[in-house]
Write a protein that holds these residues in place. Structure first.
Motif, PDB file in Angstrom:
ATOM      1  N   ASN A  13       0.793  -1.232   0.000  1.00 50.57           N
ATOM      2  CA  ASN A  13       0.000   0.000   0.000  1.00 50.57           C
ATOM      3  C   ASN A  13       0.829   1.288   0.000  1.00 50.57           C
ATOM      4  N   ALA A  14       1.617   1.481  -1.060  1.00 43.07           N
ATOM      5  CA  ALA A  14       2.237   2.787  -1.335  1.00 43.07           C
ATOM      6  C   ALA A  14       1.286   3.561  -2.239  1.00 43.07           C
ATOM      7  N   LEU A  15       0.757   4.674  -1.758  1.00 44.93           N
ATOM      8  CA  LEU A  15      -0.288   5.423  -2.450  1.00 44.93           C
ATOM      9  C   LEU A  15       0.248   6.777  -2.905  1.00 44.93           C
ATOM     10  N   ILE A  16       0.010   7.112  -4.171  1.00 43.23           N
ATOM     11  CA  ILE A  16       0.470   8.378  -4.746  1.00 43.23           C
ATOM     12  C   ILE A  16      -0.689   9.017  -5.501  1.00 43.23           C
ATOM     13  N   ALA A  17      -0.949  10.288  -5.264  1.00 40.89           N
ATOM     14  CA  ALA A  17      -1.988  11.026  -5.981  1.00 40.89           C
ATOM     15  C   ALA A  17      -1.356  12.186  -6.727  1.00 40.89           C
ATOM     16  N   LEU A  18      -1.636  12.301  -8.028  1.00 44.60           N
ATOM     17  CA  LEU A  18      -1.157  13.405  -8.866  1.00 44.60           C
ATOM     18  C   LEU A  18      -2.313  14.383  -9.052  1.00 44.60           C
ATOM     19  N   HIS A  19      -2.192  15.575  -8.462  1.00 44.47           N
ATOM     20  CA  HIS A  19      -3.302  16.514  -8.391  1.00 44.47           C
ATOM     21  C   HIS A  19      -3.173  17.654  -9.402  1.00 44.47           C
ATOM     22  N   ALA A  20      -4.323  18.102  -9.896  1.00 42.87           N
ATOM     23  CA  ALA A  20      -4.375  19.236 -10.818  1.00 42.87           C
ATOM     24  C   ALA A  20      -4.266  20.571 -10.090  1.00 42.87           C
ATOM     25  N   SER A  67      -7.949  19.908  -4.692  1.00 45.25           N
ATOM     26  CA  SER A  67      -9.297  19.810  -5.256  1.00 45.25           C
ATOM     27  C   SER A  67      -9.187  19.593  -6.763  1.00 45.25           C
ATOM     28  N   GLY A  68     -10.295  19.312  -7.407  1.00 45.48           N
ATOM     29  CA  GLY A  68     -10.283  19.106  -8.848  1.00 45.48           C
ATOM     30  C   GLY A  68      -9.826  17.712  -9.217  1.00 45.48           C
ATOM     31  N   PRO A  69      -9.550  17.481 -10.498  1.00 47.59           N
ATOM     32  CA  PRO A  69      -9.212  16.132 -10.958  1.00 47.59           C
ATOM     33  C   PRO A  69      -7.854  15.667 -10.454  1.00 47.59           C
ATOM     34  N   HIS A  70      -7.666  14.371 -10.398  1.00 44.98           N
ATOM     35  CA  HIS A  70      -6.380  13.804 -10.018  1.00 44.98           C
ATOM     36  C   HIS A  70      -6.281  12.364 -10.496  1.00 44.98           C
ATOM     37  N   TYR A  71      -5.050  11.878 -10.572  1.00 43.24           N
ATOM     38  CA  TYR A  71      -4.770  10.473 -10.817  1.00 43.24           C
ATOM     39  C   TYR A  71      -4.351   9.839  -9.491  1.00 43.24           C
ATOM     40  N   TYR A  72      -4.897   8.676  -9.187  1.00 45.73           N
ATOM     41  CA  TYR A  72      -4.626   8.010  -7.917  1.00 45.73           C
ATOM     42  C   TYR A  72      -3.956   6.674  -8.214  1.00 45.73           C
ATOM     43  N   ILE A  73      -2.746   6.499  -7.715  1.00 47.23           N
ATOM     44  CA  ILE A  73      -1.922   5.332  -8.020  1.00 47.23           C
ATOM     45  C   ILE A  73      -1.705   4.510  -6.752  1.00 47.23           C
ATOM     46  N   ILE A  74      -1.968   3.223  -6.828  1.00 47.89           N
ATOM     47  CA  ILE A  74      -1.717   2.292  -5.738  1.00 47.89           C
ATOM     48  C   ILE A  74      -0.646   1.315  -6.195  1.00 47.89           C
ATOM     49  N   ILE A  75       0.464   1.250  -5.459  1.00 46.61           N
ATOM     50  CA  ILE A  75       1.528   0.286  -5.741  1.00 46.61           C
ATOM     51  C   ILE A  75       1.534  -0.739  -4.610  1.00 46.61           C
ATOM     52  N   GLY A  76       1.435  -2.010  -4.981  1.00 46.83           N
ATOM     53  CA  GLY A  76       1.486  -3.071  -3.988  1.00 46.83           C
ATOM     54  C   GLY A  76       0.293  -3.106  -3.064  1.00 46.83           C
ATOM     55  N   ILE A 133      -0.041  18.626 -13.699  1.00 50.29           N
ATOM     56  CA  ILE A 133       0.128  18.170 -12.314  1.00 50.29           C
ATOM     57  C   ILE A 133       0.739  19.308 -11.503  1.00 50.29           C
ATOM     58  N   GLN A 134      -0.006  19.776 -10.487  1.00 45.97           N
ATOM     59  CA  GLN A 134       0.424  20.874  -9.642  1.00 45.97           C
ATOM     60  C   GLN A 134       0.875  20.424  -8.248  1.00 45.97           C
ATOM     61  N   GLU A 135       0.534  19.194  -7.888  1.00 43.10           N
ATOM     62  CA  GLU A 135       0.920  18.678  -6.578  1.00 43.10           C
ATOM     63  C   GLU A 135       0.937  17.157  -6.618  1.00 43.10           C
ATOM     64  N   VAL A 136       1.881  16.556  -5.904  1.00 47.64           N
ATOM     65  CA  VAL A 136       1.951  15.104  -5.748  1.00 47.64           C
ATOM     66  C   VAL A 136       1.860  14.796  -4.263  1.00 47.64           C
ATOM     67  N   MET A 137       0.952  13.899  -3.900  1.00 43.84           N
ATOM     68  CA  MET A 137       0.732  13.566  -2.496  1.00 43.84           C
ATOM     69  C   MET A 137       0.985  12.081  -2.280  1.00 43.84           C
ATOM     70  N   ILE A 138       1.665  11.728  -1.182  1.00 46.21           N
ATOM     71  CA  ILE A 138       1.912  10.328  -0.860  1.00 46.21           C
ATOM     72  C   ILE A 138       1.214   9.968   0.443  1.00 46.21           C
ATOM     73  N   SER A 139       0.850   8.698   0.567  1.00 45.83           N
ATOM     74  CA  SER A 139       0.199   8.225   1.793  1.00 45.83           C
ATOM     75  C   SER A 139       0.279   6.706   1.810  1.00 45.83           C
ATOM     76  N   THR A 140      -0.333   6.102   2.809  1.00 43.43           N
ATOM     77  CA  THR A 140      -0.464   4.653   2.868  1.00 43.43           C
ATOM     78  C   THR A 140      -1.824   4.335   3.458  1.00 43.43           C
ATOM     79  N   ALA A 141      -2.105   3.060   3.654  1.00 43.91           N
ATOM     80  CA  ALA A 141      -3.422   2.658   4.145  1.00 43.91           C
ATOM     81  C   ALA A 141      -3.293   1.394   4.972  1.00 43.91           C
TER      82      ALA A 141
END
Length: 322
Positions: free
Chosen positions: A14-21, A26-35, A104-112
């Motif tokens: 659960n390595a989570l990355i979001a590419l934000h507009a 806020s607004g559209p984004h791509y949400y990537i889950i690795i593993g 892409i204006q911001e990249v956010m990382i997280s886990t779950a």
């Protein structure tokens, strides 16, 4: 403006990355889950008015609990690529070409799921395998492209930790496809009318399915899902058998097919269903009335007012082409 990142990750899953507009997230984004899913599956989703799965990978063991693993992500010109290693465009395991991209204006990382994940980032460090970095960078949050569809939420209901949003695709001339996921016991029994993937005037549907088995489709005579109906199982019984049943007051089996391996755990398979004038046909491929493997001629047929998709003990991904 950067169009890629390189990083290392150490963690069990659960390595989570979001590419934000937008920097405001806020607004559209791509949400990537690795593993995700116990380090067995990775995916990309795109969110505009709701999150829509656009690509899956069932490559296992991408992450490691005790060792750092190298990854990279690139998003140049809306071509989203995720790969392993430290060379851009090498070892790609997730990809998506977005016809309606955004900067892409911001990249956010997280886990779950209560995990601890350690990250190391290497700014401006990626060697490039592919040629040419002279592309035009998209500077706007949204790109005005004539064939990019507009989205409209037509129905919502609240459930714990998620919501169901529908895209009114049927009213858009150039709408290409609608992606839906069915999970046994969660968001099951989904009505295609809600998603714009079916209209009451239709006499056929075309779709793709990715999953190991048990793709279930019900053609209903009533929008409230009362009898009668035709119940279609594609790839049931461990992907060994498919079947049509007709329900009036009780379940009546009308046709079976023992064609195996119709579904695939790792790739999308094309199917179509036609019900014109009570002649029910189910086939594989993307050509209507070709490769028929289920058929039933109903002498007492009824108009189809709703189509419901579901699964049993599985997670299936569907793509519909209105």
């Amino acid at each position: 403006m950067e169009t890629s990142i390189q990083f290392e990750v150490q963690g069990c899953d659960n390595a989570l990355i979001a590419l934000h507009a937008k920097s405001s997230l806020s607004g559209p984004h791509y949400y990537i889950i690795i593993g995700g899913w116990g380090n067995t599956r990775s995916q990309i989703s795109k969110a505009v008015t709701h999150e829509q799965l656009v690509y899956l990978s069932y490559k296992t063991d991408l992450l490691d609990c005790y060792t750092y693993k190298n990854f990279w992500i690139s998003w140049e010109k809306g071509r989203i690529r995720v790969g392993s290693g430290n060379t851009l465009n090498d070892n790609v395991f997730l990809l998506y070409d977005d016809m309606c991209p955004f900067a892409i204006q911001e990249v956010m990382i997280s886990t779950a799921w209560w995990r601890t994940v350690d990250w190391i980032f290497h700014p401006q460090a990626i060697p490039t395998q592919a040629a040419s970095s002279m592309s035009t960078i998209i500077e706007a949050f949204y790109v005005k492209v004539s064939d990019c569809p507009t989205f409209e939420i037509i129905s919502t209901f609240e459930i714990p930790l998620s919501a169901k949003c529908a895209v009114k695709c049927g009213l858009i001339d150039n709408c290409a496809s609608i992606t839906i996921q069915t999970i046994d016991g969660s968001l099951n029994d989904l009505k295609l009318l809600d998603y714009g993937a079916f209209a009451k005037t239709d006499s056929s549907i075309q779709f793709e399915v990715q999953g190991c088995d048990n793709a279930l489709i019900t053609l209903h005579a009533s929008s409230c899902l009362q009898d009668p109906n035709y119940y279609i199982i594609v790839g049931g019984w461990g992907n060994a058998r498919s079947q049509i049943s007709k329900t009036v007051t009780n379940l009546q089996s009308v046709h079976n097919s023992y064609k195996t391996d119709l579904l695939d755990c790792l790739s999308f398979k094309n199917f179509w269903i036609n019900w014109e004038k009570g002649r029910i046909r189910v086939g594989s491929g993307n050509t209507l009335n070709d490769n028929v493997f289920l058929h039933y001629d109903d002498m007492c047929s009824f108009a189809i007012q709703e189509i419901v998709i579901s699964t049993w003990m599985r997670t299936l991904d569907w793509i519909f082409h209105p």
